[in-house]
Design an enzyme around this catalytic site. Structure first.
Site, mmCIF file in Angstrom:
data_model
loop_
_atom_site.group_PDB
_atom_site.id
_atom_site.type_symbol
_atom_site.label_atom_id
_atom_site.label_comp_id
_atom_site.label_asym_id
_atom_site.label_seq_id
_atom_site.Cartn_x
_atom_site.Cartn_y
_atom_site.Cartn_z
ATOM 1 N N GLN A 64 79.495 66.120 30.962
ATOM 2 C CA GLN A 64 78.628 65.834 29.802
ATOM 3 C C GLN A 64 78.321 64.402 29.971
ATOM 4 O OE1 GLN A 64 82.123 66.324 27.318
ATOM 5 N NE2 GLN A 64 81.370 64.805 26.154
ATOM 6 N N HIS A 367 87.492 67.138 20.508
ATOM 7 C CA HIS A 367 87.163 67.125 21.705
ATOM 8 C C HIS A 367 87.237 68.611 22.004
ATOM 9 C CE1 HIS A 367 85.580 66.537 25.971
ATOM 10 N NE2 HIS A 367 86.792 66.943 26.389
#
Length: 446
Positions: A64, A367
Site C-alpha cells: 500500500q 489496520h
C-alpha cells in the site's frame, strides 16, 4: 486537592532511581538503542515460527506504500485469492486499489457534505461538528464501505488502473482535499443558517462542489475508465486470455462473482456498553450516501475465533482488523504479547484489560490485514498466519505471525461468510443495529 512537584519530590525520585543497581546499565541501553530494541524478547522469534497446520496459498504480497488503504488492500486481497484459485491467475495478480481509492474519496466528499448539512444548526464547537471537521475524509475505511463501493462501481484489475504518485503517497492530496471540504462546509452551513436555502439549492451547490472534487481526484489518480480489456496468462500452462471492452461491474460479476450480502462484519468488543449477540452501527460513519450500512455483530472471543477458523478450514481467507502497532516487530513480522517486555524493562505495571484499553483510548482498530492460515494444536489455535499489505521486505516475504494471545488482546473485527454462522448467530445478525456515537472505538477506520 492538588499535588505539586517540588524539590523534595524530585529528590525522592532521584534517590529511588540512584539506588537501583540496574539504572545505569538500562539508561545506557535504552538511550543508545531505543525502547523497542532494549526490551525485545529474543525468545519471541522461536515462539512464533512461521509454520501452520492450515496454510492457504495466496501469492505475492501487495504494498500500500505511503497510504492508509489497508482496509481496501485487505478486502481486495481476499477476492483476488479466490480469483487466483478459480482462474489460475499468476501470483502477482492484483485488483486495482487505485480505482477504489478514486471512488472512495469522491463518495466520502458527498457523504461529508451530507453530514455537514445534517449538523448545520449545531454550533461549531459541538462535539459532532468538531468530529466532522477534524478529518472530513481520510484513506481509512471498513469492510462495509468497500462493499458499498463495489456494489456501485464494480472492480477492475490493477492493469486497467495502476498506481499513481498520489495513490502511493496520499498525504498531499488528502491535505488539499480536506482543505477543500472544510472550505465548502463554511458555505453549506451559511446557506442553511443565514440564507435558509432550500434542499434543491443545497443540492445544486453540492453538485458544483463535487464537480471540483472530481476534477481534483482525476488529476491526482487519473480518471477511471468505464470499459477496459482484461488480459492475462494462466500460472500453470501459460495460456493467454483476453476479455475485451468489459465494465468494472461486469468484471466483478464474472470474475469475482461474490454475493457481498453473504459477508458480514463480526466484532470482539468486550466493553460494558456493547452486549454480545447484538448488532451495532456508528452514527455518521460511511462513504456512499444511500449505500450499504456499516453493521457489526458483537461476539465472545471463542465464537469470534471459531468463525475465522471454520472459514480458513474451507480454504477461504479472512479479512480482519486489529491494533497492529501494539507489541509488533515489523521487520521480523511478529505480533505477540511477548515481543517486547516493556513492564520489566521499566519496572512498572502497564496491564489493562481489552475493555479498559478500548474505554480509555489505549487501543483501537487501526489496520486491516488478511488471515491466511492458523496453527491448530488439539483443534485449538496457537498462532495465525497474516498477509499484510506492506510489501515483501517485511516479515516472511510480507507475511506475519500473530500469536493467539495477541489476537485475544488486539484483534477487533473479522469478516466471514454467513454460512459459517449457527442458526442462533444468523438470527442475532438480522437485528436492527444499535447506533453508537461517531467517536466510538468500533467506528475507527482501518
Amino acid at each position: 486537592m492538588s499535588f505539586e512537584i517540588d524539590n523534595s519530590a524530585i529528590n525522592y525520585f532521584h534517590e529511588d532511581y540512584d539506588q537501583r543497581k540496574e539504572s545505569a546499565v538500562l539508561e545506557n541501553a535504552v538511550t543508545k538503542n531505543g525502547v523497542n530494541a532494549a526490551s525485545f524478547n529474543w525468545h519471541s522469534i522461536a515462539d512464533n515460527a512461521p509454520h501452520f497446520s492450515i496454510d492457504l496459498k495466496t501469492g505475492d504480497v501487495a504494498d500500500q506504500k505511503q497510504s492508509g488503504r489497508c482496509w481496501m488492500f485487505a478486502a481486495l486481497n481476499t477476492m483476488r485469492h479466490d480469483m487466483q484459485h478459480k482462474f489460475n491467475l499468476p501470483d502477482n495478480f492484483e485488483l486495482s486499489q487505485s480505482y477504489q481509492f478514486f471512488w472512495d474519496k469522491f463518495e466520502k466528499a458527498n457523504y461529508f457534505y451530507e453530514n455537514v448539512i445534517k449538523t448545520a444548526k449545531l454550533p461549531t464547537d459541538d462535539r459532532k461538528v468538531a468530529w466532522l471537521m477534524a478529518a472530513p475524509q481520510s484513506d481509512g475505511g471498513q469492510w462495509d464501505m468497500l462493499c458499498a463501493l463495489i456494489e456501485k462501481y464494480g472492480v477492475m484489475p490493477k492493469s486497467a488502473m495502476p498506481e499513481s504518485f498520489n495513490s502511493n503517497r496520499s498525504n498531499g492530496i488528502n491535505n488539499l482535499l480536506n482543505n477543500k471540504l472544510r472550505h465548502d462546509a463554511v458555505i453549506l452551513r451559511k446557506m442553511v443558517n443565514d440564507e435558509h436555502a432550500s434542499e434543491n439549492d443545497l443540492n445544486i451547490k453540492r453538485k458544483e462542489m463535487l464537480n471540483d472534487v472530481y476534477r481534483m481526484l482525476a488529476y491526482a489518480f487519473g480518471e477511471p475508465e468505464s470499459h477496459f480489456d482484461f488480459e492475462y496468462r494462466t500460472k500453470k500452462d501459460n495460456e493467454f486470455h483476453r476479455d475485451e471492452n468489459i465494465t468494472p461491474q461486469e468484471f466483478f460479476k464474472k470474475y469475482v462473482g461474490w454475493n457481498l450480502d453473504d459477508y458480514i462484519s463480526v466484532i470482539q468488543a468486550p466493553t460494558a456498553d456493547k452486549e454480545y449477540y447484538k448488532t451495532y452501527t456508528i452514527d455518521m460513519l460511511g462513504n456512499v450516501v444511500g449505500g450499504r450500512q456499516i453493521k457489526h455483530l458483537n461476539l465472545p472471543m471463542d465464537e469470534f475465533k471459531k468463525l475465522a477458523i471454520d472459514q480458513l478450514k474451507a480454504g477461504e481467507s479472512v479479512w480482519f482488523g486489529s491494533d497492529v502497532v501494539k507489541y509488533s516487530e515489523t521487520k521480523l513480522g511478529i505480533m505477540a504479547l511477548n515481543t517486547y517486555d516493556y513492564a520489566k524493562l521499566f519496572d512498572t505495571d502497564l496491564e489493562m484489560t481489552k475493555a479498559q484499553a478500548l474505554d480509555y483510548g489505549q487501543s483501537m482498530m487501526d489496520h486491516a490485514m488478511v488471515l491466511t492460515g492458523v496453527d491448530l494444536v488439539n483443534d485449538q489455535p496457537t498462532k495465525w498466519k497474516v498477509e499484510n499489505s506492506w510489501g515483501p521486505k517485511v516479515g516472511t516475504k510480507g507475511y506475519f505471525v500473530m500469536s493467539d494471545a495477541w489476537m485475544d488482546k488486539y484483534c477487533y473485527q473479522i469478516v466471514v461468510n454467513k454460512k459459517y454462522l449457527s442458526d442462533k448467530l444468523k438470527q442475532a445478525q438480522t437485528q436492527e443495529p444499535i447506533v453508537l456515537k461517531p467517536w466510538d472505538p468500533m467506528g475507527t477506520l482501518a
